[in-house]
Scaffold this active site. Structure first.
Site, PDB file in Angstrom:
ATOM      1  CE  LYS A 101     -22.533  42.437  37.909  1.00 25.15           C
ATOM      2  NZ  LYS A 101     -21.599  41.355  37.492  1.00 25.15           N
ATOM      3  CG  ASP A 117     -18.498  42.669  35.745  1.00 24.79           C
ATOM      4  OD1 ASP A 117     -17.659  42.287  34.915  1.00 24.79           O
ATOM      5  OD2 ASP A 117     -19.043  41.904  36.570  1.00 24.79           O
ATOM      6  CD  GLN A 142     -23.370  48.335  29.963  1.00 25.15           C
ATOM      7  OE1 GLN A 142     -23.391  49.570  30.024  1.00 25.15           O
ATOM      8  NE2 GLN A 142     -23.931  47.581  30.889  1.00 25.15           N
ATOM      9  NE  ARG A 161     -15.747  41.528  30.476  1.00 20.84           N
ATOM     10  CZ  ARG A 161     -16.088  41.520  31.769  1.00 20.84           C
ATOM     11  NH1 ARG A 161     -17.223  42.071  32.180  1.00 20.84           N
ATOM     12  NH2 ARG A 161     -15.277  41.012  32.659  1.00 20.84           N
ATOM     13  N   GLY A 221     -24.522  44.399  26.381  1.00 19.04           N
ATOM     14  CA  GLY A 221     -25.167  45.128  27.482  1.00 19.04           C
ATOM     15  C   GLY A 221     -26.353  44.338  27.996  1.00 19.04           C
ATOM     16  CB  THR A 255     -20.486  38.607  21.661  1.00 18.91           C
ATOM     17  OG1 THR A 255     -21.771  38.309  21.115  1.00 18.91           O
ATOM     18  CG2 THR A 255     -19.440  38.347  20.594  1.00 18.91           C
ATOM     19  CG  HIS A 256     -22.454  33.844  24.381  1.00 13.08           C
ATOM     20  ND1 HIS A 256     -23.155  34.697  25.192  1.00 13.08           N
ATOM     21  CD2 HIS A 256     -21.474  33.323  25.131  1.00 13.08           C
ATOM     22  CE1 HIS A 256     -22.622  34.683  26.400  1.00 13.08           C
ATOM     23  NE2 HIS A 256     -21.607  33.875  26.388  1.00 13.08           N
ATOM     24  NE  ARG A 291     -28.167  39.462  36.131  1.00 11.50           N
ATOM     25  CZ  ARG A 291     -27.991  39.287  37.450  1.00 11.50           C
ATOM     26  NH1 ARG A 291     -29.019  39.429  38.271  1.00 11.50           N
ATOM     27  NH2 ARG A 291     -26.809  38.972  37.942  1.00 11.50           N
TER      28      ARG A 291
HETATM   29  C1  LIG Z   1     -17.645  37.432  29.170  1.00  9.29           C
HETATM   30  C2  LIG Z   1     -18.842  38.296  29.256  1.00  9.29           C
HETATM   31  C3  LIG Z   1     -18.851  39.365  30.129  1.00  9.29           C
HETATM   32  C4  LIG Z   1     -19.958  40.206  30.217  1.00  9.29           C
HETATM   33  N1  LIG Z   1     -19.902  41.311  31.012  1.00  9.29           N
HETATM   34  C5  LIG Z   1     -20.947  42.161  31.014  1.00  9.29           C
HETATM   35  C6  LIG Z   1     -20.880  43.388  31.729  1.00  9.29           C
HETATM   36  O1  LIG Z   1     -19.891  43.708  32.387  1.00  9.29           O
HETATM   37  N2  LIG Z   1     -21.976  44.206  31.712  1.00  9.29           N
HETATM   38  C7  LIG Z   1     -23.106  43.881  30.977  1.00  9.29           C
HETATM   39  O2  LIG Z   1     -24.052  44.662  30.963  1.00  9.29           O
HETATM   40  N3  LIG Z   1     -23.175  42.722  30.293  1.00  9.29           N
HETATM   41  C8  LIG Z   1     -22.138  41.861  30.292  1.00  9.29           C
HETATM   42  N4  LIG Z   1     -22.222  40.708  29.564  1.00  9.29           N
HETATM   43  C9  LIG Z   1     -23.549  40.271  29.013  1.00  9.29           C
HETATM   44  C10 LIG Z   1     -23.782  40.820  27.632  1.00  9.29           C
HETATM   45  O3  LIG Z   1     -23.949  42.210  27.699  1.00  9.29           O
HETATM   46  C11 LIG Z   1     -25.027  40.173  26.992  1.00  9.29           C
HETATM   47  O4  LIG Z   1     -26.148  40.457  27.777  1.00  9.29           O
HETATM   48  C12 LIG Z   1     -24.915  38.665  26.834  1.00  9.29           C
HETATM   49  O5  LIG Z   1     -23.623  38.261  26.533  1.00  9.29           O
HETATM   50  C13 LIG Z   1     -25.819  38.188  25.689  1.00  9.29           C
HETATM   51  O6  LIG Z   1     -25.429  38.805  24.482  1.00  9.29           O
HETATM   52  P1  LIG Z   1     -24.653  38.064  23.282  1.00  9.29           P
HETATM   53  O7  LIG Z   1     -23.606  39.000  22.799  1.00  9.29           O
HETATM   54  O8  LIG Z   1     -24.131  36.763  23.709  1.00  9.29           O
HETATM   55  O9  LIG Z   1     -25.709  37.978  22.118  1.00  9.29           O
HETATM   56  P2  LIG Z   1     -27.160  37.345  22.058  1.00  9.29           P
HETATM   57  O10 LIG Z   1     -27.782  37.944  20.848  1.00  9.29           O
HETATM   58  O11 LIG Z   1     -27.886  37.468  23.350  1.00  9.29           O
HETATM   59  O12 LIG Z   1     -26.888  35.804  21.817  1.00  9.29           O
HETATM   60  C14 LIG Z   1     -26.311  35.285  20.636  1.00  9.29           C
HETATM   61  C15 LIG Z   1     -26.417  33.761  20.639  1.00  9.29           C
HETATM   62  O13 LIG Z   1     -25.662  33.206  21.697  1.00  9.29           O
HETATM   63  C16 LIG Z   1     -26.345  32.130  22.309  1.00  9.29           C
HETATM   64  N5  LIG Z   1     -26.668  32.476  23.708  1.00  9.29           N
HETATM   65  C17 LIG Z   1     -26.635  33.716  24.253  1.00  9.29           C
HETATM   66  N6  LIG Z   1     -26.979  33.682  25.562  1.00  9.29           N
HETATM   67  C18 LIG Z   1     -27.253  32.397  25.852  1.00  9.29           C
HETATM   68  C19 LIG Z   1     -27.674  31.727  27.027  1.00  9.29           C
HETATM   69  N7  LIG Z   1     -27.856  32.390  28.181  1.00  9.29           N
HETATM   70  N8  LIG Z   1     -27.868  30.390  26.972  1.00  9.29           N
HETATM   71  C20 LIG Z   1     -27.621  29.712  25.826  1.00  9.29           C
HETATM   72  N9  LIG Z   1     -27.237  30.310  24.665  1.00  9.29           N
HETATM   73  C21 LIG Z   1     -27.053  31.622  24.664  1.00  9.29           C
HETATM   74  C22 LIG Z   1     -27.564  31.891  21.478  1.00  9.29           C
HETATM   75  O14 LIG Z   1     -27.227  30.963  20.471  1.00  9.29           O
HETATM   76  C23 LIG Z   1     -27.832  33.242  20.859  1.00  9.29           C
HETATM   77  O15 LIG Z   1     -28.548  33.177  19.682  1.00  9.29           O
HETATM   78  C24 LIG Z   1     -21.104  39.899  29.435  1.00  9.29           C
HETATM   79  C25 LIG Z   1     -21.093  38.836  28.537  1.00  9.29           C
HETATM   80  C26 LIG Z   1     -19.981  38.045  28.424  1.00  9.29           C
HETATM   81  C27 LIG Z   1     -19.975  36.943  27.421  1.00  9.29           C
END
Ligand SMILES: Cc1cc2nc3c(=O)[nH]c(=O)nc-3n(C[C@H](O)[C@H](O)[C@H](O)COP(=O)(O)OP(=O)(O)OC[C@H]3O[C@@H](n4cnc5c(N)ncnc54)[C@H](O)[C@@H]3O)c2cc1C
Length: 306
Positions: free
Chosen positions: A98, A132, A161, A182, A186, A224-225, A286
């Site tokens: 960061k 990041d 993001q 990446r 966001g 993303t997850h 967070r």
């Molecule tokens: C490798 C990586 C790097 C990242 N880098 C940055 C960055 O540099 N700047 C930035 O602003 N953001 C970053 N993020 C965070 C990102 O922006 C999201 O806030 C975060 O990933 C949640 O979004 P999602 O795409 O997983 O979708 P979501 O809609 O939040 O989640 C989708 C599904 O994933 C599962 N899930 C998600 N989060 C969790 C949790 N905490 N515990 C358990 N299950 C969960 C759930 O099943 C959920 O329904 C990063 C994320 C990842 C994976």
């Protein structure tokens, strides 16, 4: 509402002590954070690499307010990169940084010089650095820093993001040969003037950005997850004829570990974002804030005797 509860809890030193000392919640900390020290994160990195994962290490820092803190963060990265090289963990393990932790809010030039030193150490160790993405007020400065760093260290990557309205344009700019991007949704709270307010619009933006990156010449890193977005990314990789070394999936340590294993077993490159350091508490809150089910998990953990 739940999200703001966790985010408010992130500022509570009393809850931090409780979470750390209650036996069950210690397990939750360990689920999302690799440890406090470099020794611990290197051990977890080795285990992940042995399981066929790649890794991006993130040293958790607070909001860096002094030059001394920024220098200490730079030095932590230099030291860990030296150890990654000695342990032959590169190139499987890279680092995420960061710019704020390297001093961006004190002096942009200072953060740039620190980031250059980290990139030089990474190049020496045979691995890469990804910047990041932080809140929208830093995006221009971060992308300028990226452009400067890439002149000497072309493998330096950056996060974009999808929730920001500007990001489709940034993806177009960065979808060029050798450019590592990446794409994430966001994590910061942003005003409607700069960000899409609805989750559906963020997801649509994510897909538009994914299309640009996957059809472009760079190296997309899909962070993303979200099961739907992962399925769309798998589809786009096939559609644009990208083999597994030509894009990667990235997921956070401890989040959907079974999906991480499934993606790796299906032949995708999977990078686990692995945070460590003394400032683990705000990061944990967070992560918990992202999932309503986590309220109950944490409440049970801090009140449990076992
Ligand atoms: C490798 C990586 C790097 C990242 N880098 C940055 C960055 O540099 N700047 C930035 O602003 N953001 C970053 N993020 C965070 C990102 O922006 C999201 O806030 C975060 O990933 C949640 O979004 P999602 O795409 O997983 O979708 P979501 O809609 O939040 O989640 C989708 C599904 O994933 C599962 N899930 C998600 N989060 C969790 C949790 N905490 N515990 C358990 N299950 C969960 C759930 O099943 C959920 O329904 C990063 C994320 C990842 C994976």
């Amino acid at each position: 509402m739940l999200r703001s509860l966790f985010l408010a809890a992130a500022g509570s030193a009393r809850l931090e002590r409780l979470v750390e000392s209650a036996p069950v919640s210690r397990g939750i900390v360990q689920r999302f954070v690799a440890g406090r020290s470099a020794d611990e994160v290197l051990r977890v990195s080795r285990d992940l690499a042995d399981d066929g994962m790649t890794v991006s290490l993130d040293h958790l820092g607070g909001d860096t307010r002094t030059v001394e803190q920024a220098v200490a963060t730079r030095d932590e990265y230099l030291a860990v990169l030296g150890r990654l090289r000695d342990l032959a963990l590169t190139p499987a393990v890279e680092v995420s940084v960061k710019l704020s932790a390297l001093g961006q809010s004190i002096d942009e030039k200072l953060a740039y010089e620190h980031a250059r030193a980290v990139c030089a150490a990474a190049a020496e160790a045979g691995t890469t650095v990804t910047l990041d993405a932080e809140d929208h007020s830093t995006t221009d400065a971060t992308l300028e820093t990226l452009a400067g760093l890439r002149k000497d260290f072309p493998s330096t990557g950056a996060a974009l993001q999808a929730h920001l309205r500007r990001t489709e344009g940034d993806c177009r700019e960065l979808a060029t040969a050798g450019s590592r991007v990446r794409l994430c949704k966001g994590a910061y709270s942003e005003p409607e003037s700069v960000a899409f307010p609805s989750a559906l619009d963020v997801d649509k933006s994510f897909v538009r950005c994914l299309n640009i990156l996957m059809s472009g010449e760079g190296y997309p890193m899909v962070a993303t997850h979200d099961p739907r977005l992962i399925a769309i990314a798998e589809d786009r990789a096939r559609w644009f004829d990208r083999s597994s070394g030509e894009y990667e999936f990235q997921l956070l340590y401890g989040v959907r570990p079974e999906e991480q294993a499934r993606l790796a077993a299906s032949g995708h490159t999977v990078r686990v974002y692995l945070p460590y350091g003394e400032q683990w508490y705000g990061y944990l809150m967070r992560r918990l804030a992202e999932r309503p089910a986590n309220v109950g998990v944490l409440a049970r953990a801090v009140t449990s005797k076992k």
